[in-house]
Structure formats: structure tokens, C-alpha cells
Design a protein around this motif. Structure first.
Motif, PDB file in Angstrom:
ATOM      1  N   SER A  39     -39.152 -59.536   4.624  1.00 53.28           N
ATOM      2  CA  SER A  39     -38.728 -58.155   4.736  1.00 53.28           C
ATOM      3  C   SER A  39     -39.539 -57.455   5.809  1.00 53.28           C
ATOM      4  N   ARG A  40     -38.894 -57.123   6.906  1.00 55.74           N
ATOM      5  CA  ARG A  40     -39.573 -56.380   7.960  1.00 55.74           C
ATOM      6  C   ARG A  40     -39.624 -54.886   7.632  1.00 55.74           C
ATOM      7  N   THR A  41     -38.756 -54.408   6.730  1.00 58.99           N
ATOM      8  CA  THR A  41     -38.805 -53.001   6.365  1.00 58.99           C
ATOM      9  C   THR A  41     -40.052 -52.670   5.553  1.00 58.99           C
ATOM     10  N   GLU A  42     -40.727 -53.679   5.030  1.00 56.66           N
ATOM     11  CA  GLU A  42     -41.942 -53.448   4.248  1.00 56.66           C
ATOM     12  C   GLU A  42     -43.212 -53.648   5.063  1.00 56.66           C
ATOM     13  N   ASP A  43     -43.081 -53.926   6.362  1.00 57.64           N
ATOM     14  CA  ASP A  43     -44.272 -54.069   7.206  1.00 57.64           C
ATOM     15  C   ASP A  43     -45.045 -52.748   7.235  1.00 57.64           C
ATOM     16  N   ASN A  44     -46.290 -52.798   6.774  1.00 57.99           N
ATOM     17  CA  ASN A  44     -47.124 -51.611   6.760  1.00 57.99           C
ATOM     18  C   ASN A  44     -48.570 -52.062   6.750  1.00 57.99           C
ATOM     19  N   ALA A  45     -49.227 -51.961   7.890  1.00 58.60           N
ATOM     20  CA  ALA A  45     -50.596 -52.471   8.006  1.00 58.60           C
ATOM     21  C   ALA A  45     -51.563 -51.679   7.138  1.00 58.60           C
ATOM     22  N   ILE A  46     -51.296 -50.383   6.925  1.00 59.79           N
ATOM     23  CA  ILE A  46     -52.221 -49.567   6.140  1.00 59.79           C
ATOM     24  C   ILE A  46     -52.209 -49.994   4.678  1.00 59.79           C
ATOM     25  N   THR A  47     -51.036 -50.151   4.100  1.00 57.55           N
ATOM     26  CA  THR A  47     -50.962 -50.513   2.681  1.00 57.55           C
ATOM     27  C   THR A  47     -51.339 -51.966   2.441  1.00 57.55           C
ATOM     28  N   ASN A  48     -51.278 -52.793   3.483  1.00 54.49           N
ATOM     29  CA  ASN A  48     -51.639 -54.205   3.339  1.00 54.49           C
ATOM     30  C   ASN A  48     -53.104 -54.498   3.606  1.00 54.49           C
ATOM     31  N   ALA A  49     -53.833 -53.541   4.184  1.00 55.22           N
ATOM     32  CA  ALA A  49     -55.201 -53.798   4.632  1.00 55.22           C
ATOM     33  C   ALA A  49     -56.170 -53.878   3.457  1.00 55.22           C
ATOM     34  N   ASP A  50     -57.021 -54.897   3.477  1.00 48.17           N
ATOM     35  CA  ASP A  50     -58.102 -55.024   2.500  1.00 48.17           C
ATOM     36  C   ASP A  50     -59.378 -54.345   2.970  1.00 48.17           C
ATOM     37  N   ASP A  51     -59.496 -54.130   4.288  1.00 47.92           N
ATOM     38  CA  ASP A  51     -60.666 -53.465   4.847  1.00 47.92           C
ATOM     39  C   ASP A  51     -60.258 -52.812   6.156  1.00 47.92           C
ATOM     40  N   ALA A  52     -61.225 -52.193   6.816  1.00 44.56           N
ATOM     41  CA  ALA A  52     -60.934 -51.467   8.056  1.00 44.56           C
ATOM     42  C   ALA A  52     -61.296 -52.266   9.300  1.00 44.56           C
ATOM     43  N   PHE A  53     -61.479 -53.577   9.167  1.00 42.45           N
ATOM     44  CA  PHE A  53     -61.975 -54.348  10.296  1.00 42.45           C
ATOM     45  C   PHE A  53     -60.872 -54.877  11.202  1.00 42.45           C
ATOM     46  N   GLY A  54     -59.633 -54.917  10.738  1.00 39.11           N
ATOM     47  CA  GLY A  54     -58.560 -55.279  11.642  1.00 39.11           C
ATOM     48  C   GLY A  54     -57.510 -56.160  11.013  1.00 39.11           C
ATOM     49  N   GLY A  95     -47.750 -64.962  22.482  1.00 40.43           N
ATOM     50  CA  GLY A  95     -46.563 -64.125  22.561  1.00 40.43           C
ATOM     51  C   GLY A  95     -45.421 -64.772  21.812  1.00 40.43           C
ATOM     52  N   GLY A  96     -44.208 -64.504  22.286  1.00 43.49           N
ATOM     53  CA  GLY A  96     -43.064 -65.070  21.604  1.00 43.49           C
ATOM     54  C   GLY A  96     -42.914 -64.487  20.220  1.00 43.49           C
ATOM     55  N   ARG A  97     -42.257 -65.222  19.322  1.00 43.07           N
ATOM     56  CA  ARG A  97     -41.959 -64.669  18.010  1.00 43.07           C
ATOM     57  C   ARG A  97     -42.218 -65.696  16.914  1.00 43.07           C
ATOM     58  N   ALA A  98     -43.247 -66.550  17.071  1.00 42.34           N
ATOM     59  CA  ALA A  98     -43.617 -67.474  15.997  1.00 42.34           C
ATOM     60  C   ALA A  98     -44.742 -66.907  15.151  1.00 42.34           C
ATOM     61  N   ILE A  99     -45.561 -66.022  15.731  1.00 46.89           N
ATOM     62  CA  ILE A  99     -46.697 -65.428  15.041  1.00 46.89           C
ATOM     63  C   ILE A  99     -46.241 -64.151  14.335  1.00 46.89           C
ATOM     64  N   SER A 100     -46.539 -64.039  13.046  1.00 46.49           N
ATOM     65  CA  SER A 100     -46.116 -62.858  12.290  1.00 46.49           C
ATOM     66  C   SER A 100     -47.206 -61.800  12.195  1.00 46.49           C
ATOM     67  N   GLY A 101     -48.481 -62.143  12.448  1.00 45.21           N
ATOM     68  CA  GLY A 101     -49.560 -61.177  12.360  1.00 45.21           C
ATOM     69  C   GLY A 101     -50.899 -61.861  12.490  1.00 45.21           C
ATOM     70  N   ASN A 102     -51.979 -61.077  12.367  1.00 38.50           N
ATOM     71  CA  ASN A 102     -53.315 -61.671  12.410  1.00 38.50           C
ATOM     72  C   ASN A 102     -54.279 -60.825  11.591  1.00 38.50           C
ATOM     73  N   SER A 103     -55.411 -61.444  11.248  1.00 37.71           N
ATOM     74  CA  SER A 103     -56.487 -60.768  10.531  1.00 37.71           C
ATOM     75  C   SER A 103     -57.804 -61.056  11.237  1.00 37.71           C
ATOM     76  N   ILE A 104     -58.697 -60.073  11.238  1.00 40.25           N
ATOM     77  CA  ILE A 104     -60.027 -60.235  11.803  1.00 40.25           C
ATOM     78  C   ILE A 104     -60.975 -60.641  10.686  1.00 40.25           C
ATOM     79  N   ARG A 105     -61.601 -61.801  10.811  1.00 35.89           N
ATOM     80  CA  ARG A 105     -62.542 -62.313   9.820  1.00 35.89           C
ATOM     81  C   ARG A 105     -63.961 -62.045  10.321  1.00 35.89           C
ATOM     82  N   VAL A 106     -64.603 -61.070   9.701  1.00 34.10           N
ATOM     83  CA  VAL A 106     -65.947 -60.699  10.121  1.00 34.10           C
ATOM     84  C   VAL A 106     -66.688 -60.162   8.906  1.00 34.10           C
ATOM     85  N   GLY A 107     -68.004 -60.392   8.854  1.00 29.99           N
ATOM     86  CA  GLY A 107     -68.778 -59.895   7.731  1.00 29.99           C
ATOM     87  C   GLY A 107     -68.352 -60.532   6.425  1.00 29.99           C
TER      88      GLY A 107
END
Length: 658
Positions: A39-54, A95-107
């Protein structure tokens, strides 16, 4: 842009309209038996975020850090990228359209992560489909009127297998003026051979062409460039860039009882048949320059093949869960670069278009940079839920880099190294809600290549030894709010331009800082992501002692703060939601001497979402206004190049889960 689904009437640019009409026809099909896998209509980085790092989800992103900046350094250029947690070296941004997103692993988010690295890790996630049928469509009126089409389809190949197909078409109005075209596509094929196992193969391609080279300026003194008109095309009409990026590979995650095999093989490529840089060197306070230089280049390519095989054994002793891991990684890279032509246009100005006739382009001989790298690593982790965790690893590397320079006068380079790196990290529950974490990591990574302004443009230094230490606390507040505070220090060699514009090692760079993250659901329907990083970046070098360069690296800022909030009305049940994003950056160092600062800049973005249905199709109307105050600010690159930040702009998107 006008869009009427019922009669499939669209007014807009013909090229985009032609591509959209067949997809709108798909939206009219009966959907009672069709259920979208993603579901692309549910894409929301704010509600999905576990922290503020990215974190990024689809077209949405939030956080202090991104794939090109973590704790003041660039993790992807350092070789600290992963796909689905597996070692990956990229020749260019995926680029392209195989990657759906990313997360920053720090700390804390890097705790328990196999084989962590200094400056953090960027972990990319793939699209996947296990037997779903459906599709997604995004029609967007983007920045300054850019028409954008994104389309995804999920097709089943059985109950536990399926494919995804994705397309991206865009005519992008650049914030520097002018228009560029880009197109991307991607495909994944996924299968779940047994419970908990998955195999994903993927391929994607992204091309950007007819892209004007924006002007960048280098003030010849302790003054800022004049504020010149934004969105006015100053680029030379013939200085158009063309590049394409490709990415393909496969990932397997296979559990066998207490054993697990994770494996991935990836090929990342970049082709640059033609590119330009437009440099306003020795810029005067009135916006004129005696030496406007166009750097022409082309026939360049970069290929990276990389991968990892990791074997994990899980076992339990008492109340402690253990994991033992063996990892083998490999990399084979080849980069063809060099031969640029520097075209001095002489006197020019930033304040008005100054078009010239196209010169004859005669590129010089190419250089070839080859890298061979392999490693064998051992790791162990022990976890007692609610009590403690500890992770340790050691890795032995073999590294070889040879550069064959095309010009006979330049001496070829051959570097061999066999470094040993390692990590020790852990956490302990001080109370049920309070966790103390920390660790020390020693790494081995790639350095930045010499920028366009350098006389040795494109040169790549040998790999670097790096190290990082951090310590912090996480506190679970009432409800679903998580507070993380940490201190860190990172050290690595410092490369930049010397007084002769040669890109070389000038000393060492140590970043010490403090970071704060607050994320979660404050009230039903109200989610926040807030964070700050305070950074003290220092150079240690004889050049600093002699007063030739300053003690702070070019482009660095002492402080960055973000605040993002998403408020869905009626306690989270309303079709309406509103979001706000505040991003503040303190003054950036603007020159090597540290005597010029680009002023602090704060931007405010506002957005809204309206959810509705068209028959049985779930739809979302997404509107956003960026830099709503239209503030005029500067960005400064690590080489001292100034460019203005985008002016106020808006976007409106219709997103449908078909």
C-alpha cells in the motif's frame, strides 16, 4: 493538472498523458478479487519512524541523517551501505524502482546489527511480493510544475511467489532553472520456499539526461555570493549532463532450524557519457568572476560487484540467547575516469544569463582505477531480554587498489593493505524503561574522490582507517514515546584541497558530538519525530598549526535540529491528516581558512493527506508546500562550493492502491 478518474480525462503534458491513460484504465477494472500487496497510500515516514536518525519510506523521508550524511561523514561513499542487511558497495545512489526505502543504523539502532561500521550504516530495503495481486499509481504535479508518474504492479506466481514491476517517469523542473528528464524502472521476483525463508532477485535502471549543469561559486574572500535570482537558468545551453545508473542482484535468507544462511550478490553500475561542471571561481562581491570555468568530461563509467555470505548459529544457554556468525565478503570494482577539459570562459557574472557558443570538446586519455577487496569476519552476540545484550566482531581484510593513469607523465599507483577491524558494543537495562548502550568500532573504508575544482579531479585516495566510540541512554516514556540521547566521537584521515588546489591528505579529522532523538505517538493520531545533533568537527594538521587552513572542515555546521509532526484528526480515524516539518541548520564553514561562514538557515514545510475511495480503489490526495517562508539560504560542499537552497515550491499527488 486536471484529473477526472471517471472519464479518464487528463490535461497536462502529452508525454506524461500518453503513459498515464493505460494505467487509469487499469483502475476502472473490477477490484473485488484484487488486493494490493503493498500500500503506497500508507507511506508515512513520520508514523513509521522509531527514532529521529533517518528513515525513508517510498517518497517520504524523515530524520537528522541521510544516506550521504551521518554524524558529519558520508557512509555510502565510505562503503557502509547494505541491502537487506548484506554488504553492498554502490557505484551510484540506488535509483530505479527496486528499492522501497532505507534506514540509518547508528547508535542504539546499530546494536545487534552484524558487523557495524564507523559513521553508521545505510540499510536499503527491497520491494517484495509473496503471492499478492494489485498495483499502485502516483500522479504528481511536482516542484515548479514537474509532471511525475510512478506506477507499481504486483503479480502472483503462486501462493508464495510473485513479482513486482515499477516505473518512474518525470520531467523535472530544476530549482536552479531549466528542465531535465529522468526515467527509472525496476522489477523484483520473490519466493518463499518455506516458512521464514525468502529469495528475492531484482533489477533496476535509472537514467537522467538533458540535465543543465548548475553554476557553483567560490568566493575570492571573506564574503558571501550575492543573492541572485533563483530559478533563472544561468547554465550554458550546451552543458547538459547525461548519466544512467543500474542495480541488480539477489538476496537469500534461509533458516535451517538453529542455523541460518544469509547471502547476497549485487552489481551496481554508473555510465556518464557526458557531464559538465560550471565553476565561478575567484568570485567577486558583485557577483562577477574573472575566471568562469566549464569542466567538460565524459566516457566515464564505474562498476562495483559486491556481496556477502553469512552463516549464523543460534543457541540458548539458560536465559541468554547466543548467535555465532561467520561472514565472507567480497568486492570487485573498476572505475574509468579522467581526461577532463577545462574551458575558461573568462569574465562572467552570476546576476544574468551569459551564454557562449559551444567550444570544441577534446577529452584527454582515461584513467582506470581497480579495487579488489575481500574479508573474513567472525561475530558473536548474547542477549538476555530485559537485562543486557553484548556484540563483538573481528574482521580480517585484504585490499588492493591500482590506478593506471592515462597521461604518461603521471605515475601509476598500487596500494595493498591487510587491516584488521573489529567492534564491541552492548547495552544494559538499568530499569525496565531505561537502557544504557555504547561501544567502540574500528573500520576500514573508501575516501572521497577529488572534486571537479581539483587539479587532480577524479583521483581516489587509498582506503582509510577509521574508529568510532559512542555511549548513550534510551528511555521509554509513558505511552509510545522513545527518547534517545548519545555522545560520540569519530576519527579518520582528512582529505581536501591544499593551497595548490590538489586534493590530498591534509591531516586527521575528529568529529565529537551529542545527538538527541524523540519519536513516537504522543496522542492517538498525533506522531512526532524530533531530534538534534551538536557537532564539534576538528582538523589536526601542521597546516592548521601554521595558520594555512582553519581548524574546522569546509561545509560543516555545529548544529542541526528537526521537528516533524503528523496529526490525523479524530484520534487517528479521520480521512484528513496534516503534517509539519521544521529543519534548522546552523552556520556552515565556507572556506578552508575558516574565516567565511554561510549563515544559519531554517525551513518550514507543511503538508496534508486526504484519504478516500474510488469504488473499491483506496486513494490518497497528498499536498505539500516546501520552504513556506521562502527563505534564501546557502549550502556549502566539502570543497567550498556555494549553491542557493530551493525557493518555495509545492507538490500535489494523487496516489491509488489498485
Amino acid at each position: 493538472m486536471t484529473l477526472l478518474i471517471g472519464s479518464a480525462r487528463i490535461s497536462g503534458r502529452p508525454r506524461l498523458r500518453t503513459a498515464v491513460l493505460p494505467l487509469l484504465a487499469l483502475a476502472q477494472l473490477p477490484c473485488h478479487a484484487v488486493q494490493a500487496q503493498v500500500s503506497r497510500t500508507e507511506d508515512n515516514a513520520i508514523t513509521n519512524a522509531d527514532d529521529a536518525f533517518g528513515q525513508s519510506v517510498g517518497n517520504e523521508r524523515v530524520g537528522l541523517y541521510g544516506a550521504d550524511d551521518v554524524r558529519g561523514f558520508n557512509p555510502t561513499e565510505a562503503g557502509n551501505a547494505r541491502i537487506e542487511g548484506l554488504y553492498f558497495v554502490q557505484a551510484s545512489s540506488p535509483g530505479g524502482r527496486a528499492i522501497s526505502g532505507n534506514s540509518i543504523r547508528v547508535g542504539l539502532s546499530a546494536q545487534g546489527y552484524p558487523f557495524p561500521a564507523p559513521t553508521g550504516i545505510v540499510d536499503y530495503t527491497l520491494f517484495r511480493n509473496f503471492g499478492g495481486l494489485g498495483g499502485n499509481l502516483r500522479l504528481e504535479y511536482g516542484q515548479y510544475g514537474s509532471p511525475i508518474l510512478l506506477a507499481d504492479a504486483q503479480l502472483p506466481l503462486g501462493a508464495d511467489a510473485g513479482v513486482t514491476l515499477s516505473l518512474n517517469l518525470r520531467e523535472q523542473e530544476r530549482h536552479e532553472g531549466g528542465r531535465a528528464n529522468n526515467m527509472g524502472f525496476g522489477a523484483t521476483a520473490a519466493v518463499r520456499p518455506w516458512e521464514g525463508a525468502q529469495i528475492i532477485a531484482f533489477a533496476s535502471e535509472f537514467r537522467f539526461w538533458k540535465d543543465p549543469a548548475p553554476p557553483v561559486s567560490f568566493p575570492d574572500g571573506d564574503f558571501l555570493p550575492p543573492k541572485y535570482k533563483r530559478r533563472e537558468l544561468l547554465s550554458q545551453p550546451w552543458a547538459l549532463r547525461d548519466n544512467s545508473n543500474s542495480l541488480f542482484g539477489a538476496v537469500a535468507k534461509l533458516p535451517f532450524g538453529d542455523w541460518r544462511v544469509d547471502a547476497g550478490i549485487f552489481q551496481s553500475g554508473r555510465r556518464v557519457p557526458e557531464t559538465y561542471a560550471d565553476l565561478f571561481t575567484r568570485l567577486r562581491p558583485d557577483g562577477t568572476t574573472p575566471a568562469r570555468v566549464i569542466v567538460a568530461n565524459g566516457n566515464n563509467r564505474h562498476d562495483e560487484t559486491s556481496g556477502e555470505v553469512r552463516l549464523t548459529r543460534s543457541l540458548v544457554t539458560g536465559q541468554v540467547a547466543h548467535k555465532l556468525m561467520v561472514s565472507a565478503r567480497g568486492r570487485r570494482g573498476e572505475r574509468v575516469f579522467g581526461g577532463p577539459q577545462r574551458i575558461n570562459l573568462g569574465e562572467s557574472t552570476l546576476l544574468a544569463p551569459d551564454f557562449r557558443d559551444p567550444p570544441a570538446i577534446m577529452l584527454g586519455p582515461d584513467n582506470i582505477d581497480r579495487v579488489r577487496q575481500g574479508s573474513l569476519g567472525l561475530a558473536w552476540s548474547a542477549t538476555a531480554p530485559g537485562r543486557f545484550s553484548i556484540d563483538g566482531s573481528v574482521t580480517q581484510w585484504r585490499y588492493r587498489k591500482d590506478v593506471d593513469f592515462g597521461p604518461p607523465a603521471r605515475e601509476d599507483v598500487l596500494v595493498r593493505d591487510t587491516p584488521t577491524t573489529g567492534s564491541l558494543t552492548g547495552s544494559v537495562f538499568l530499569t525496565r524503561d531505561l537502557v544504557l548502550f555504547g561501544g567502540h568500532v574500528r573500520g576500514f573504508e573508501e575516501a572521497l574522490v577529488a572534486p571537479e575544482v581539483a587539479v587532480n579531479q577524479g583521483d581516489a585516495p587509498p582506503a582509510l582507517r577509521t574508529r568510532q566510540s559512542d555511549i548513550g541512554l534510551r528511555y521509554a516514556l509513558p505511552g509510545n514515546i522513545r527518547l534517545v540521547a548519545a555522545l560520540f566521537t569519530i576519527s579518520k584521515p582528512y582529505f581536501n584541497l591544499d593551497e595548490n588546489q590538489v586534493f590530498r591528505e591534509l591531516g586527521s579529522n575528529t568529529n565529537r558530538g551529542a545527538e538527541l532523538s524523540l519519536a513516537g505517538q504522543l496522542l492517538p493520531g498525533l506522531n512526532i519525530v524530533a531530534g538534534a545533533v551538536l557537532l564539534d568537527s576538528r582538523i589536526t594538521s601542521p597546516l592548521v598549526d601554521a595558520g594555512i587552513i582553519g581548524s574546522r572542515p569546509i561545509g560543516t555546521a555545529r548544529r542541526r535540529m528537526i521537528f516533524d509532526a503528523d496529526w490525523r484528526l479524530d484520534g487517528g480515524d479521520s480521512p484528513f491528516s496534516f503534517d509539519i516539518s521544521v529543519n534548522g541548520l546552523s552556520a556552515q564553514v565556507g572556506n578552508a581558512a575558516g574565516t567565511l561562514l554561510a549563515p544559519a538557515n531554517t525551513t518550514l514545510d507543511l503538508g496534508m493527506r486526504y484519504r478516500f475511495t474510488i469504488g473499491s480503489v483506496t486513494a490518497l490526495l497528498r499536498g505539500q508546500v516546501f520552504n513556506i517562508a521562502n527563505s534564501y539560504g546557502w549550502t556549502v560542499s566539502s570543497s567550498g562550493a556555494f549553491q542557493y537552497r530551493p525557493r518555495r515550491h509545492a507538490s500535489l499527488a494523487l496516489i491509488m492502491d489498485i
